[in-house]
Motif scaffolding. Sequence first.
Motif, PDB file in Angstrom:
ATOM      1  N   LYS A   2      38.431  40.406  49.116  1.00 31.27           N
ATOM      2  CA  LYS A   2      38.189  39.745  47.665  1.00 31.27           C
ATOM      3  C   LYS A   2      36.758  39.085  47.870  1.00 31.27           C
ATOM      4  CE  LYS A   2      39.693  35.705  45.000  1.00 31.27           C
ATOM      5  NZ  LYS A   2      40.638  34.615  44.708  1.00 31.27           N
ATOM      6  N   ASP A  60      35.372  41.511  34.464  1.00 38.21           N
ATOM      7  CA  ASP A  60      36.654  40.911  34.286  1.00 38.21           C
ATOM      8  C   ASP A  60      37.832  41.752  34.997  1.00 38.21           C
ATOM      9  OD1 ASP A  60      35.438  38.806  32.889  1.00 38.21           O
ATOM     10  OD2 ASP A  60      35.948  39.703  30.667  1.00 38.21           O
ATOM     11  N   THR A  72      37.762  41.110  38.662  1.00 38.70           N
ATOM     12  CA  THR A  72      38.307  39.857  38.888  1.00 38.70           C
ATOM     13  C   THR A  72      39.715  39.661  38.898  1.00 38.70           C
ATOM     14  OG1 THR A  72      36.184  38.849  38.206  1.00 38.70           O
ATOM     15  CG2 THR A  72      38.113  37.265  38.027  1.00 38.70           C
ATOM     16  N   PHE A  73      40.107  40.164  37.873  1.00 40.64           N
ATOM     17  CA  PHE A  73      41.609  40.282  37.758  1.00 40.64           C
ATOM     18  C   PHE A  73      42.447  41.086  39.169  1.00 40.64           C
ATOM     19  CE2 PHE A  73      45.338  42.841  36.460  1.00 40.64           C
ATOM     20  CZ  PHE A  73      46.229  41.890  36.079  1.00 40.64           C
ATOM     21  N   CYS A  74      41.877  42.335  39.401  1.00 45.18           N
ATOM     22  CA  CYS A  74      42.402  42.994  40.518  1.00 45.18           C
ATOM     23  C   CYS A  74      42.276  42.221  41.715  1.00 45.18           C
ATOM     24  CB  CYS A  74      41.384  44.368  40.719  1.00 45.18           C
ATOM     25  SG  CYS A  74      41.928  45.625  39.604  1.00 45.18           S
ATOM     26  N   CYS A  75      41.105  41.135  42.131  1.00 44.78           N
ATOM     27  CA  CYS A  75      41.236  40.549  43.259  1.00 44.78           C
ATOM     28  C   CYS A  75      42.401  39.574  43.145  1.00 44.78           C
ATOM     29  CB  CYS A  75      39.847  39.649  43.096  1.00 44.78           C
ATOM     30  SG  CYS A  75      38.498  40.774  43.765  1.00 44.78           S
ATOM     31  N   THR A  76      42.825  39.239  41.871  1.00 47.51           N
ATOM     32  CA  THR A  76      43.976  38.136  41.869  1.00 47.51           C
ATOM     33  C   THR A  76      45.290  39.004  41.963  1.00 47.51           C
ATOM     34  OG1 THR A  76      42.821  36.735  40.173  1.00 47.51           O
ATOM     35  CG2 THR A  76      45.247  36.824  40.209  1.00 47.51           C
ATOM     36  N   GLU A  77      45.173  40.283  41.757  1.00 53.68           N
ATOM     37  CA  GLU A  77      46.347  40.997  41.890  1.00 53.68           C
ATOM     38  C   GLU A  77      46.554  41.546  43.400  1.00 53.68           C
ATOM     39  OE1 GLU A  77      48.884  42.820  39.617  1.00 53.68           O
ATOM     40  OE2 GLU A  77      48.472  40.733  39.094  1.00 53.68           O
ATOM     41  N   THR A  94      33.686  39.898  45.317  1.00 54.32           N
ATOM     42  CA  THR A  94      33.081  38.929  44.602  1.00 54.32           C
ATOM     43  C   THR A  94      31.363  38.655  45.075  1.00 54.32           C
ATOM     44  OG1 THR A  94      34.894  37.717  44.760  1.00 54.32           O
ATOM     45  CG2 THR A  94      33.232  36.575  44.026  1.00 54.32           C
ATOM     46  N   GLU A 103      45.866  39.425  45.798  1.00 57.62           N
ATOM     47  CA  GLU A 103      46.594  38.254  46.350  1.00 57.62           C
ATOM     48  C   GLU A 103      48.085  38.306  45.898  1.00 57.62           C
ATOM     49  OE1 GLU A 103      44.101  34.990  44.403  1.00 57.62           O
ATOM     50  OE2 GLU A 103      43.095  34.772  46.412  1.00 57.62           O
ATOM     51  N   ARG A 104      48.187  38.282  44.735  1.00 59.80           N
ATOM     52  CA  ARG A 104      49.910  38.502  44.268  1.00 59.80           C
ATOM     53  C   ARG A 104      50.585  39.746  44.946  1.00 59.80           C
ATOM     54  NH1 ARG A 104      53.271  40.996  41.091  1.00 59.80           N
ATOM     55  NH2 ARG A 104      51.812  42.652  40.332  1.00 59.80           N
TER      56      ARG A 104
END
Length: 114
Positions: free
Chosen positions: A104, A24, A27-32, A108, A34-35
Amino acid sequence: MNTIVIDESALESMESLLGEQFSDTLTFCCTEFERLGSEVLTTIHSDIQVASRHAHSLKSNAAQFGASSLSQVAREIEQSLNNNDVSQALEAAQQLDSQVAGSKAKLTDWLKKR
């Protein structure tokens, strides 16, 4: 630097540290990634200090989770901005989207194989 480099030993260290929360968190870090990458690109023309802070956060997060080449690009952007070399920062920033997407994807894939 178009090559995407992932340091699997950093990933394994974080996996060992985080245990069952690793998936988890990754997954959150990959979103970060991008952000933060988006924030760097959005602010680089208007607020160098804010862009530098976002690049710093991206650099640190990427390094911690093994996204070595992404961390390197973010470091180059951060250092260039801190040295008021906006043209060098903009040149490095051209690689940001591809580094984020490639890192990412590789992270993944690595996670799926675990």
